[in-house]
Design a protein around this motif. Sequence first.
Motif, PDB file in Angstrom:
ATOM      1  N   GLU A   1      -2.746   2.697   8.730  1.00 48.83           N
ATOM      2  CA  GLU A   1      -3.814   1.775   9.101  1.00 48.83           C
ATOM      3  C   GLU A   1      -4.703   1.385   7.927  1.00 48.83           C
ATOM      4  O   GLU A   1      -5.561   0.521   8.074  1.00 48.83           O
ATOM      5  CB  GLU A   1      -4.641   2.377  10.237  1.00 48.83           C
ATOM      6  CG  GLU A   1      -3.819   2.528  11.527  1.00 48.83           C
ATOM      7  CD  GLU A   1      -4.651   2.966  12.716  1.00 48.83           C
ATOM      8  OE1 GLU A   1      -5.661   3.658  12.498  1.00 48.83           O
ATOM      9  OE2 GLU A   1      -4.289   2.624  13.854  1.00 48.83           O
ATOM     10  N   LYS A   2      -4.516   2.014   6.778  1.00 44.81           N
ATOM     11  CA  LYS A   2      -5.345   1.692   5.606  1.00 44.81           C
ATOM     12  C   LYS A   2      -4.523   1.321   4.371  1.00 44.81           C
ATOM     13  O   LYS A   2      -4.818   0.347   3.674  1.00 44.81           O
ATOM     14  CB  LYS A   2      -6.270   2.865   5.275  1.00 44.81           C
ATOM     15  CG  LYS A   2      -7.381   3.072   6.287  1.00 44.81           C
ATOM     16  CD  LYS A   2      -8.334   4.171   5.838  1.00 44.81           C
ATOM     17  CE  LYS A   2      -9.481   4.332   6.842  1.00 44.81           C
ATOM     18  NZ  LYS A   2     -10.417   5.396   6.437  1.00 44.81           N
ATOM     19  N   GLU A   3      -3.494   2.100   4.089  1.00 42.81           N
ATOM     20  CA  GLU A   3      -2.775   1.944   2.822  1.00 42.81           C
ATOM     21  C   GLU A   3      -2.069   0.600   2.647  1.00 42.81           C
ATOM     22  O   GLU A   3      -2.014   0.086   1.525  1.00 42.81           O
ATOM     23  CB  GLU A   3      -1.798   3.104   2.626  1.00 42.81           C
ATOM     24  CG  GLU A   3      -2.500   4.419   2.356  1.00 42.81           C
ATOM     25  CD  GLU A   3      -1.539   5.542   2.002  1.00 42.81           C
ATOM     26  OE1 GLU A   3      -0.318   5.278   1.897  1.00 42.81           O
ATOM     27  OE2 GLU A   3      -2.017   6.682   1.830  1.00 42.81           O
ATOM     28  N   PRO A   4      -1.507  -0.018   3.710  1.00 40.26           N
ATOM     29  CA  PRO A   4      -0.864  -1.326   3.498  1.00 40.26           C
ATOM     30  C   PRO A   4      -1.819  -2.353   2.909  1.00 40.26           C
ATOM     31  O   PRO A   4      -1.425  -3.178   2.082  1.00 40.26           O
ATOM     32  CB  PRO A   4      -0.414  -1.737   4.910  1.00 40.26           C
ATOM     33  CG  PRO A   4      -0.267  -0.459   5.652  1.00 40.26           C
ATOM     34  CD  PRO A   4      -1.342   0.436   5.116  1.00 40.26           C
ATOM     35  N   PHE A   5      -3.081  -2.294   3.302  1.00 37.28           N
ATOM     36  CA  PHE A   5      -4.054  -3.273   2.830  1.00 37.28           C
ATOM     37  C   PHE A   5      -4.496  -3.002   1.394  1.00 37.28           C
ATOM     38  O   PHE A   5      -4.785  -3.930   0.643  1.00 37.28           O
ATOM     39  CB  PHE A   5      -5.248  -3.305   3.794  1.00 37.28           C
ATOM     40  CG  PHE A   5      -4.830  -3.562   5.208  1.00 37.28           C
ATOM     41  CD1 PHE A   5      -4.334  -4.802   5.585  1.00 37.28           C
ATOM     42  CD2 PHE A   5      -4.869  -2.551   6.159  1.00 37.28           C
ATOM     43  CE1 PHE A   5      -3.898  -5.046   6.885  1.00 37.28           C
ATOM     44  CE2 PHE A   5      -4.437  -2.772   7.461  1.00 37.28           C
ATOM     45  CZ  PHE A   5      -3.953  -4.027   7.816  1.00 37.28           C
ATOM     46  N   ILE A   6      -4.503  -1.731   1.019  1.00 39.80           N
ATOM     47  CA  ILE A   6      -4.801  -1.382  -0.381  1.00 39.80           C
ATOM     48  C   ILE A   6      -3.657  -1.831  -1.277  1.00 39.80           C
ATOM     49  O   ILE A   6      -3.872  -2.428  -2.341  1.00 39.80           O
ATOM     50  CB  ILE A   6      -5.027   0.138  -0.514  1.00 39.80           C
ATOM     51  CG1 ILE A   6      -6.250   0.568   0.297  1.00 39.80           C
ATOM     52  CG2 ILE A   6      -5.196   0.522  -1.988  1.00 39.80           C
ATOM     53  CD1 ILE A   6      -6.406   2.081   0.423  1.00 39.80           C
ATOM     54  N   ALA A   7      -2.420  -1.547  -0.845  1.00 45.97           N
ATOM     55  CA  ALA A   7      -1.244  -1.952  -1.623  1.00 45.97           C
ATOM     56  C   ALA A   7      -1.189  -3.464  -1.772  1.00 45.97           C
ATOM     57  O   ALA A   7      -0.963  -3.993  -2.876  1.00 45.97           O
ATOM     58  CB  ALA A   7       0.031  -1.437  -0.953  1.00 45.97           C
ATOM     59  N   ALA A   8      -1.393  -4.190  -0.666  1.00 45.94           N
ATOM     60  CA  ALA A   8      -1.347  -5.656  -0.706  1.00 45.94           C
ATOM     61  C   ALA A   8      -2.454  -6.206  -1.600  1.00 45.94           C
ATOM     62  O   ALA A   8      -2.242  -7.172  -2.350  1.00 45.94           O
ATOM     63  CB  ALA A   8      -1.485  -6.211   0.705  1.00 45.94           C
ATOM     64  N   HIS A   9      -3.622  -5.602  -1.523  1.00 44.93           N
ATOM     65  CA  HIS A   9      -4.756  -6.041  -2.361  1.00 44.93           C
ATOM     66  C   HIS A   9      -4.384  -5.944  -3.843  1.00 44.93           C
ATOM     67  O   HIS A   9      -4.647  -6.866  -4.626  1.00 44.93           O
ATOM     68  CB  HIS A   9      -5.972  -5.158  -2.058  1.00 44.93           C
ATOM     69  CG  HIS A   9      -7.271  -5.690  -2.574  1.00 44.93           C
ATOM     70  ND1 HIS A   9      -7.938  -6.739  -1.966  1.00 44.93           N
ATOM     71  CD2 HIS A   9      -8.030  -5.325  -3.637  1.00 44.93           C
ATOM     72  CE1 HIS A   9      -9.053  -6.993  -2.634  1.00 44.93           C
ATOM     73  NE2 HIS A   9      -9.125  -6.143  -3.647  1.00 44.93           N
ATOM     74  N   ASN A  10      -3.750  -4.828  -4.202  1.00 44.75           N
ATOM     75  CA  ASN A  10      -3.347  -4.653  -5.601  1.00 44.75           C
ATOM     76  C   ASN A  10      -2.238  -5.619  -6.002  1.00 44.75           C
ATOM     77  O   ASN A  10      -2.178  -6.070  -7.150  1.00 44.75           O
ATOM     78  CB  ASN A  10      -2.914  -3.204  -5.842  1.00 44.75           C
ATOM     79  CG  ASN A  10      -4.097  -2.254  -5.871  1.00 44.75           C
ATOM     80  OD1 ASN A  10      -5.180  -2.629  -6.286  1.00 44.75           O
ATOM     81  ND2 ASN A  10      -3.893  -1.038  -5.415  1.00 44.75           N
ATOM     82  N   MET A  11      -1.336  -5.943  -5.065  1.00 41.43           N
ATOM     83  CA  MET A  11      -0.308  -6.947  -5.354  1.00 41.43           C
ATOM     84  C   MET A  11      -0.946  -8.302  -5.643  1.00 41.43           C
ATOM     85  O   MET A  11      -0.544  -9.015  -6.566  1.00 41.43           O
ATOM     86  CB  MET A  11       0.642  -7.090  -4.155  1.00 41.43           C
ATOM     87  CG  MET A  11       1.557  -5.924  -3.915  1.00 41.43           C
ATOM     88  SD  MET A  11       2.574  -6.271  -2.448  1.00 41.43           S
ATOM     89  CE  MET A  11       3.350  -4.686  -2.209  1.00 41.43           C
TER      90      MET A  11
END
Length: 380
Positions: A99-109
């Motif tokens: 619920e949190k990590e996908p958005f952190i990963a996408a933000h960095n992409m």
Amino acid sequence: MDSLGVSSYRFSISWARILPRGRFGDVNKAGISYYNKLIDSLLLRGIQPFVTLVHYDIPQELEERYGGNIQAIKSYRTGEYPPCRCSVPFGNCTHGDSEKEPFIAAHNMILAHATAVDIYRSKYQKEQGGNIGIVLDCIWFEQISNSTADMLAADRAEDFFQNWFLDPIIFGNYPEEMSKILGSNLPRFSRNDKEKLKNGLDFIGINHYTSEYVQDCIFSVCEPGTGASWTEGLARRSQEKDGVPIGKPTDVDWLHIYPQGMEKMVTYIKKRYNNTPMIITENGYGQLNNPNLTIVCHDTERVEYISAYWDFLLLAMEKGADVRGYFAWSLLDNFEWSYGYTQRYGLYHVDYTTLKRTPKLSATWFKEFIAGYKVEESQM
């Protein structure tokens, strides 16, 4: 490719081939030489190189240090791909927070994209005269009913899919509905980030194969499934409506033939992103591996698939969509990620033992279409 008559070739540059030891060790000169030879050979035959800078694979050193950032969803929500991080109920991984990590990963992409564009714009674009953009998987989401709730759900599904990436790159912020639903789970862009994002892109690359139905999960009760959770936009995705598939099924479980989705997807991106130039960077038909070469090479289904999708792409273009090119996936049968060699998408059959390449019916049809188009173009 020269005999086929294509005017451009999309290929990716492998980080591991250029930087075998990641941030340590020297640049691999043999890798640089390989790509130089490839590009020179393409140009000699009048074929324009279309280079993908990152297509998932990374040097092992970076994998061991940071974990492979292959996809925001499959790597950090469902945990199907490296670094295999997820949490219940999305998957059963030893580490992760779906619920949190996908958005952190996408933000960095997104920030990595902005940095790459900034470097290209300032150092190389003027001299090279090239264009830079981003390629995204784009599924068309069809509302499962005519209700307003399902219509809004289909919009949310697009927001939580490709708009998740395109809105920040083109508008400087995440989609409004994403921000509203996710709140503090969605990272924020700094003022410096937004300055870099202003460099945006020159084109949008669209990988489009199929479409799905979407059902609202805010005002109606949804069964568990893809898209149904609040971190996925409360828009449940399905390939069926009342037991009927959205389009003719194929050998590939996620791919149903719904050519009208091509027109709808392209038109949607045209309207939302001010008709930014678009390129169809992937579109193709997968079949299970079959030892019978005659059956595999008589791929009428692939011909029918591409032809139908082209018809609807042309409709979108006739309505003003600024589409600059089309790439079939793929030129050759190859290694298809987690499916390996069990699926074939190529216009040319590859014998994986001898590496012999045999044109399929689709290659002959593709060649004839290109030749006919060129004659038509020259007569205009």
